[in-house]
Design a protein around this motif. Structure first.
Motif, mmCIF file in Angstrom:
data_model
loop_
_atom_site.group_PDB
_atom_site.id
_atom_site.type_symbol
_atom_site.label_atom_id
_atom_site.label_comp_id
_atom_site.label_asym_id
_atom_site.label_seq_id
_atom_site.Cartn_x
_atom_site.Cartn_y
_atom_site.Cartn_z
ATOM 1 N N MET A 181 40.761 65.382 73.315
ATOM 2 C CA MET A 181 40.493 63.953 73.191
ATOM 3 C C MET A 181 41.359 63.171 74.180
ATOM 4 S SD MET A 181 40.488 64.026 69.083
ATOM 5 C CE MET A 181 39.986 62.447 68.478
ATOM 6 N N GLN A 182 42.613 63.589 74.319
ATOM 7 C CA GLN A 182 43.503 62.906 75.264
ATOM 8 C C GLN A 182 42.944 62.972 76.682
ATOM 9 O OE1 GLN A 182 47.616 64.100 75.119
ATOM 10 N NE2 GLN A 182 47.718 63.941 72.912
ATOM 11 N N ARG A 218 42.186 52.404 68.448
ATOM 12 C CA ARG A 218 43.508 51.857 68.118
ATOM 13 C C ARG A 218 44.564 52.938 67.913
ATOM 14 N NH1 ARG A 218 42.790 47.386 63.567
ATOM 15 N NH2 ARG A 218 45.022 47.128 63.900
ATOM 16 N N HIS A 219 44.185 54.189 68.101
ATOM 17 C CA HIS A 219 45.153 55.268 67.917
ATOM 18 C C HIS A 219 46.104 55.359 69.110
ATOM 19 C CE1 HIS A 219 42.443 56.378 64.735
ATOM 20 N NE2 HIS A 219 43.190 57.404 64.391
ATOM 21 N N TYR A 220 47.244 55.985 68.853
ATOM 22 C CA TYR A 220 48.153 56.300 69.947
ATOM 23 C C TYR A 220 47.842 57.716 70.445
ATOM 24 C CZ TYR A 220 50.778 52.092 69.162
ATOM 25 O OH TYR A 220 51.133 50.773 69.072
ATOM 26 N N ARG A 241 54.004 56.340 64.228
ATOM 27 C CA ARG A 241 52.770 56.918 63.717
ATOM 28 C C ARG A 241 52.612 58.383 64.044
ATOM 29 N NH1 ARG A 241 47.433 53.530 64.288
ATOM 30 N NH2 ARG A 241 48.302 51.518 64.801
ATOM 31 N N GLU A 275 35.821 55.364 67.635
ATOM 32 C CA GLU A 275 36.606 55.129 66.407
ATOM 33 C C GLU A 275 38.104 55.249 66.650
ATOM 34 O OE1 GLU A 275 34.967 58.381 63.867
ATOM 35 O OE2 GLU A 275 33.854 58.498 65.744
ATOM 36 N N PHE A 276 38.479 55.837 67.770
ATOM 37 C CA PHE A 276 39.897 56.119 67.977
ATOM 38 C C PHE A 276 40.588 55.078 68.853
ATOM 39 C CE2 PHE A 276 37.905 60.136 66.921
ATOM 40 C CZ PHE A 276 38.760 60.605 65.927
ATOM 41 N N VAL A 330 29.377 66.240 73.151
ATOM 42 C CA VAL A 330 30.336 65.873 72.117
ATOM 43 C C VAL A 330 29.694 66.006 70.759
ATOM 44 C CG1 VAL A 330 31.741 64.036 71.185
ATOM 45 C CG2 VAL A 330 31.546 64.319 73.637
ATOM 46 N N ARG A 385 39.863 63.276 77.526
ATOM 47 C CA ARG A 385 38.677 62.422 77.633
ATOM 48 C C ARG A 385 39.091 60.970 77.853
ATOM 49 N NH1 ARG A 385 34.996 63.176 72.686
ATOM 50 N NH2 ARG A 385 36.382 64.850 72.026
ATOM 51 N N ARG A 422 42.039 67.536 65.327
ATOM 52 C CA ARG A 422 43.408 67.550 64.806
ATOM 53 C C ARG A 422 44.061 66.192 64.937
ATOM 54 N NH1 ARG A 422 45.761 71.086 68.763
ATOM 55 N NH2 ARG A 422 43.889 70.617 69.939
ATOM 56 N N LYS A 468 47.223 64.396 64.079
ATOM 57 C CA LYS A 468 48.546 64.766 63.586
ATOM 58 C C LYS A 468 49.158 63.604 62.808
ATOM 59 C CE LYS A 468 49.019 67.053 67.946
ATOM 60 N NZ LYS A 468 49.597 66.723 69.232
ATOM 61 N N LYS A 471 29.694 65.398 67.034
ATOM 62 C CA LYS A 471 30.338 64.466 66.103
ATOM 63 C C LYS A 471 31.043 65.193 64.957
ATOM 64 C CE LYS A 471 29.984 60.320 67.504
ATOM 65 N NZ LYS A 471 31.163 59.487 67.660
ATOM 66 N N ARG A 476 30.949 55.823 75.382
ATOM 67 C CA ARG A 476 30.301 56.794 76.256
ATOM 68 C C ARG A 476 30.911 58.197 76.097
ATOM 69 N NH1 ARG A 476 28.949 60.319 78.468
ATOM 70 N NH2 ARG A 476 28.080 60.742 80.524
ATOM 71 N N ILE A 477 32.220 58.266 75.895
ATOM 72 C CA ILE A 477 32.861 59.568 75.742
ATOM 73 C C ILE A 477 33.045 59.950 74.273
ATOM 74 C CG2 ILE A 477 34.059 59.496 77.966
ATOM 75 C CD1 ILE A 477 36.614 58.766 76.292
ATOM 76 N N GLY A 478 32.456 59.176 73.382
ATOM 77 C CA GLY A 478 32.441 59.541 71.972
ATOM 78 C C GLY A 478 33.758 59.332 71.242
ATOM 79 N N LEU A 479 34.543 58.353 71.677
ATOM 80 C CA LEU A 479 35.836 58.138 71.014
ATOM 81 C C LEU A 479 35.995 56.707 70.499
ATOM 82 C CD1 LEU A 479 38.347 60.131 73.260
ATOM 83 C CD2 LEU A 479 37.558 60.714 70.978
ATOM 84 N N GLU A 508 48.370 60.911 68.524
ATOM 85 C CA GLU A 508 47.551 61.169 67.341
ATOM 86 C C GLU A 508 46.244 61.872 67.683
ATOM 87 O OE1 GLU A 508 48.228 57.614 64.352
ATOM 88 O OE2 GLU A 508 47.842 56.849 66.344
ATOM 89 N N LEU A 509 46.021 62.140 68.972
ATOM 90 C CA LEU A 509 44.773 62.768 69.393
ATOM 91 C C LEU A 509 45.005 64.215 69.794
ATOM 92 C CD1 LEU A 509 43.332 60.013 71.780
ATOM 93 C CD2 LEU A 509 43.035 60.206 69.315
ATOM 94 N N SER A 510 43.948 65.015 69.718
ATOM 95 C CA SER A 510 44.041 66.394 70.195
ATOM 96 C C SER A 510 44.070 66.401 71.721
ATOM 97 C CB SER A 510 42.850 67.190 69.695
ATOM 98 O OG SER A 510 41.679 66.731 70.333
#
Lengths: 289, 283
Positions: free
Chosen positions: A146-147, A136-138, B278, A133-134, B8, A149, B17, B19, B10, A128-131, A141-143
């Motif tokens: 994005m954090q 599994r990220h920590y 990471r 793909e992310f 949003v 959101r 970014r 990192k 795409k 819903r918030i367009g994330l 690692e997000l801008s």
């Protein structure tokens, strides 16, 4: 989303005072705050840095107790933090040691929702918030945008009655901030929770809210209440419309010096409300003060 | 559910970014650099010994790397080698384990409760400046066997760095994370498991790694004074028996085992902390 038929999330504060330190010598942070927020209303609290608006938000969240007065949410006395009242800070919100999806699942985990179920729900809201793909990220690692959101998703997945936001977009660049504001309005339209949004940005306060409450500098008092009778849904074009400018002018009038002009002028140098209110300040004759 | 207000983009998302630490061909070059530096250092050592250099340090009495290598091979093949290394390792890990098991919970407790801090921290701070070596005479009286007293010395060495890092780590946890957890419905126990422990973990690992170093330091002195078997004992015994190359064998063993055990802790720690690997911020 909310299955309850009663509108929920009404906030009532009566004669709220909060001071740090001993009663006699303590400095007042909040003074005589009385406030009613309707269920599902979007209220912005506008005030200079250090005026106590974050403290007020913390008191509604249940982190700090009022020295005098009481806070009720849906007629329940606020005594401690609860998942009914979600909070979003400006930064350092997400658990750095959890992946995006584990952060979003946190509230459900606390409620004992089984893993498969909470993962499915979390994935849904991430989409819903367009994330998606992310997941599994920590967080690191997000801008920043994005954090924030992810953070919104983490709070909203709990379906709180009240969403408390403490300058949530303050650390973002202008473009991301506008995106986030639109996104927040979209989510608010869906979830229909009550929002109390603290900011020092006049445009942001007006663009988002139904009502702007203006707080004075310390000790924090609510000095004015300005209804924002602009239609919804709101788009970016609105912020250049004459109606928007009219509300903005009204807000800036209250932001200007209340009793002592020089003290207010000093204050204006430090705060961004002051920067926005500079035109007003310049229109006043300060040369004799 | 209207999807309309998601502003949003795409495309913008794609160049968001992310990192990551740049990792180029520099890794191999640096490894070669380090290897060459070590070789040059050993070469200079050999040269200084052969020339019997006497510049403040009397290299005439220092065994050279070739003699040390010979003694090393001789030691490794001797039946006592396993006994020496084994005794030291058992002492290290016993002392270190007891230290960690006590220091981490006490550290968390002290950091989280003012009453506990006021009760425990003052006596602990008074005992802290006492070096492990100064404990040796008393520890011999305190325990019935030399083995126990040596493990106690190791424990003293490991305890304080771990304790202080744990306190520091717990106190350093961002208030906002604790508040956020509460507002997401976490209770006391959940906050402990989900926020305090992982939040303090990087600092605890640093403490364990430093504690491992001080643990070796303490062990060697204890073994020199009270031991039977062990690498510290071997080093001192070699001196009294005038087996000089073997002194250096003992020293090299201490260096290698100390380094390896600290490395092991760091590796284990970073395995358990994927979020620090990471993102680019390493401990």
């Amino acid at each position: 989303m909310n299955s309850s038929t009663f509108p929920r999330g009404a906030i009532r504060i009566r004669n709220g005072n909060l001071s740090f330190g001993a009663d006699a010598t303590g400095t007042d942070v909040l003074q005589n705050i009385s406030l009613d927020v309707l269920p599902g209303e979007f209220v912005a609290i506008l005030g200079p840095s250090g005026c106590g608006k974050s403290t007020l938000l913390g008191a509604i969240a249940g982190f700090a107790r009022l020295t005098r007065g009481e806070i009720f949410v849906d007629l329940k006395l606020v005594q401690k933090p609860d998942a009914d009242r979600g909070i979003v800070f400006q930064d350092h919100n997400l658990f750095p040691w959890k992946t995006v999806i584990s952060n979003v699942e946190f509230g459900m985990k606390m409620r004992g929702v089984i893993k498969a179920e909470r993962r499915a729900i979390a994935k849904e809201i991430l989409a819903r918030i367009g994330l998606s793909e992310f997941w599994r990220h920590y967080p690191c690692e997000l801008s920043g945008g994005m954090q924030q959101r992810v953070n919104l998703a983490r709070v909203l997945v709990n379906q709180p009655e009240v969403l408390l936001m403490d300058e949530p977009f303050g650390a973002l660049d202008a473009q991301t901030r506008l995106q986030m504001q639109e996104m927040l309005l979209g989510l608010w339209g869906e979830y229909r929770m009550t929002v109390v949004f603290v900011t020092h940005d006049v445009d942001e306060a007006i663009f988002l809210s139904d009502r702007v409450l203006i707080m004075s500098k310390r000790p924090g008092r609510i000095t004015a209440e300005i209804p924002v009778s602009l239609g919804r849904p709101r788009t970016l074009e609105l912020s250049t419309s004459p109606d928007f400018q009219r509300v903005k002018r009204e807000c800036l009038e209250y932001v200007r010096p209340d009793s002592n002009r020089s003290a207010a002028a000093q204050n204006m140098e430090r705060t961004s409300v002051g920067i926005l209110g500079k035109e007003i300040l310049e229109s006043l004759d300060l040369s004799h003060s | 559910m209207s999807a309309q207000p998601i502003a949003v983009n795409k495309a913008r998302e794609a160049d968001a970014r992310i990192k990551r630490r740049p990792r180029g061909s520099g890794g191999l070059f640096r490894l070669v650099h380090r290897g060459v530096a070590l070789a040059v250092f050993i070469g200079l050592w050999q040269l200084a010994c052969q020339a019997k250099l006497h510049l403040l340090i009397n290299f005439g009495n220092v065994p050279g790397p070739i003699a040390v290598a010979g003694a090393f091979i001789g030691f490794v093949q001797s039946p006592d080698a396993a006994r020496h290394i084994g005794s030291s390792l058992i002492r290290i890990f016993s002392g270190f384990a007891v230290g960690a098991i006590l220091a981490v919970p006490i550290g968390i407790w002290v950091a989280r409760s003012r009453a506990v801090e006021d009760t425990l921290l003052t006596p602990l701070e008074i005992l802290r400046p006492i070096p492990a070596v100064a404990w040796i005479p008393l520890s011999i009286l305190m325990f019935t066997t030399a083995e126990q007293s040596m493990i106690y010395i190791c424990f003293i060495g490991a305890f304080y760095p771990i304790l202080l890092s744990t306190i520091h780590g717990v106190k350093g946890i961002d208030r906002r994370l604790l508040n956020a957890a509460q507002s997401l419905g976490a209770g006391r126990w959940e906050i402990f498991w989900e926020v305090i422990l992982p939040g303090a973990f990087p600092s605890i690992v640093t403490g364990l790694s430093i504690g491992m170093g001080t643990c070796w330091f303490s062990l060697i002195t204890a073994e020199m004074m009270a031991g039977q078997f062990g690498i510290g004992y071997l080093t001192w015994e070699s001196y009294t028996l005038q087996n000089y190359p073997q002194i250096v064998v003992g020293m090299v063993l201490i260096g290698l085992l100390g380094m390896l055990s600290s490395l092991l802790i760091k590796k284990l720690g970073s395995m358990l902390m994927p979020w620090t690997r990471r993102g680019g911020s390493t401990v």
